[in-house]
Design an enzyme around this catalytic site. Structure first.
Site, mmCIF file in Angstrom:
data_model
loop_
_atom_site.group_PDB
_atom_site.id
_atom_site.type_symbol
_atom_site.label_atom_id
_atom_site.label_comp_id
_atom_site.label_asym_id
_atom_site.label_seq_id
_atom_site.Cartn_x
_atom_site.Cartn_y
_atom_site.Cartn_z
ATOM 1 N N GLY A 29 0.827 -1.201 0.000
ATOM 2 C CA GLY A 29 0.000 0.000 0.000
ATOM 3 C C GLY A 29 0.853 1.238 0.000
ATOM 4 N N ASN A 104 -6.124 -5.227 7.464
ATOM 5 C CA ASN A 104 -5.955 -5.624 6.072
ATOM 6 C C ASN A 104 -7.071 -6.601 5.728
ATOM 7 O OD1 ASN A 104 -3.565 -7.738 4.289
ATOM 8 N ND2 ASN A 104 -5.047 -6.300 3.485
ATOM 9 N N GLY A 105 -7.794 -6.311 4.643
ATOM 10 C CA GLY A 105 -8.923 -7.173 4.252
ATOM 11 C C GLY A 105 -10.171 -6.323 4.053
#
Ligand code: 5GP
Ligand code: SF4
Ligand code: MG
Length: 480
Positions: A29, A104-105
């Protein structure tokens, strides 16, 4: 996609370790970065900014921040817009104390939960799905924070790999299916939790193990205490079924990471080997035949490991014939189509000396929209190559992902509606073939019932919650 990192020490200051850990996760990211910790007044502190880790954060300030536990996040938006309010970690001081979360996800029941919470009076500060976890936690003000967190996590669905900071310690948590990776590392008495093991190498820490799917691990002065998500046994009822993201092995993770015991490098190399084998034993699905070429090249960096495998298996020499400008970030990270197209030209450049008058196999890890392959093949044609055969080391991406990877809506996916011949023609390749789903699974080497392959075959866990055509998980994708 995002990267998360957490550090716990009994006495060392760790904020700089988190900074360094985030730098090693930068590929996950590039939109924003942040670090959070709890101070001696029991207040949560956070520094965050837009851009790369070194642009968003000050290493020297963090090096002088006297905290022994901290978490951090690098963000690439897959849910909620690209703006400062959505930068993580997300922090709050609520009735039971301070809390910071890095996620995250994608949570697939986000909108449903958000509407329920708003009807109970919750005021959301961001459009990110992670904030619902914070609200679910704060709505249980009589429970101790860890119990409230366990309860909150049993209500969310979809993908989460989290690091959470509570007064009680550092917490690592992974959804019962294990979509996104999360690993535990150690250096002396210090513990680290990272999206990928590559960050441990940088810190001189050793990999201990993966956080298990459905595990919530508390790290504090009492040591390591592992909990199971309350109903994870029920959710994971067909026992061993897991949904580790196969795309992490194909593209997303760094090749020097090991996920679920599998080296990402080895998996990619094997994908390339199997790609070469399938091409030499069967005619390509588009019926164009087996290419006999002068050399193998890759679209760097993501296609390189598979191209090496292809070269090793076929005996055709590998040439680093497409050069990458290493100062330009991942194409995909640029948000608009216009910038994305320009980005490929800025980033990748084929060498006319190598391509002129010669035949090449060009290997890339995946075709999503088809932009990258189309532009590079046309640049290679401008170099007067006599033939360009495109080989893709994953199956056609036909379906959107709503577990945290930014594949677009199916209308924008090159392989969703087009035949291989159409794609080959559009990108201008002499032939095109992909790795089969079976070979991809074989290359990764995990049991077939432990991988998610939904973007390749549409076999989703929990059908997407779709309102009309728009996905309600806030990934903002359209299902046509
Ligand atoms: P396309 O240009 O076809 O849309 O994208 C394909 C290229 O983007 C491939 O070279 C691949 O390495 C990369 N890519 C594939 N999937 C993703 C993704 O989900 N996120 C990012 N950032 N890049 C991707
Ligand atoms: Fe990974 Fe594809 Fe599954 Fe998304 S749909 S989690 S990208 S395998
Ligand atoms: Mg690429």
């Amino acid at each position: 996609m995002c990267g998360v990192f957490g550090a716990y020490s009994a006495r060392d200051f760790v904020a700089e370790d988190v900074y360094l850990g985030l730098s090693a996760l930068q590929h996950r990211g590039q939109e924003s970065a942040g670090v959070a910790w709890i101070d001696e007044n029991r207040r949560v502190n956070v520094v965050k900014g837009m851009g790369l880790v070194h642009e968003a954060l000050s290493q020297s300030v963090l090096a002088n921040t006297p905290v022994t536990r901290a978490i951090g996040h690098v963000r690439y938006s897959t849910s909620g817009g690209s703006m400062m309010q959505n930068a993580q970690p997300i922090c709050a001081n609520y009735a039971q104390g301070p809390v910071a979360i890095a996620h995250n996800g994608n949570l697939t029941n986000f909108l449903h939960l958000r509407e329920t919470l708003e009807s109970r009076g919750a005021i959301f500060q961001s459009t990110s799905d992670t904030e619902v976890i914070l609200h679910l936690l704060a709505h249980q003000s009589r429970r101790r924070p860890l119990d409230a967190l366990l309860r909150a996590l049993s209500e969310v669905r979809g993908a989460f790999s989290l690091v959470v900071l509570l007064e009680d310690g550092l917490v690592a948590a992974r959804d019962p299916w294990g979509f996104r990776p999360l690993a535990l590392g150690r250096r002396g008495d210090n513990y680290y939790v990272s999206s990928e093991s590559c960050a441990f190498n940088l810190l001189g820490a050793s990999f201990v193990r993966d956080i298990e799917a459905g595990e919530v691990l508390l790290i504090n002065e009492r040591g390591l205490t592992s909990y199971s998500l309350p109903d994870s046994s029920k959710m994971a009822e067909n026992s061993k079924r897991r949904w580790f993201c196969s795309f992490e092995y194909v593209y997303f993770a760094r090749p020097d990471s090991v996920i679920e015991g599998i080296s990402v490098y080895r998996a990619r190399q094997e994908m390339g080997r199997l790609l070469a084998k399938s091409v030499s034993t069967e005619s390509s699905p588009s019926g164009i035949g087996v290419p006999s070429v002068d050399f193998v090249a890759s679209l760097p960096d993501s296609g390189t490991t598979a191209a090496l495998g292809y070269s090793q298996e076929s005996g055709i020499p590998f040439e680093a014939a497409v050069v990458r400008n290493r100062y330009v970030g991942r194409t995909f990270i640029q948000p608009t189509q216009k910038v994305r197209e320009l980005g490929v030209r800025i980033k990748l450049s084929p060498s006319p000396e190598l391509f002129a008058g010669r035949k090449a196999v060009l290997v890339d890890d995946s075709i999503v929209r088809g932009t990258t392959a189309g532009l590079v093949v046309s640049m290679i044609r401008e170099c007067n190559a006599s033939e360009v055969h495109l080989r893709i080391s994953s199956p056609p991406v036909r379906y959107p992902c709503f577990y945290g990877i930014d594949t677009p809506s199916n209308g924008d996916l090159a392989a969703a509606k087009n035949t291989l011949e159409d794609i080959a023609r559009t990108v201008g390749a002499d032939s095109l073939s992909y790795l089969s789903r079976e070979d991809m699974m074989k290359a990764i080497g995990l049991p077939p019932d432990s991988l998610c392959t939904a973007c390749f075959d549409g076999q989703y866990l929990d059908a997407p919650d779709v309102d009309g055509e728009r996905c309600r998980c806030s990934c903002e994708k359209i299902f046509e």
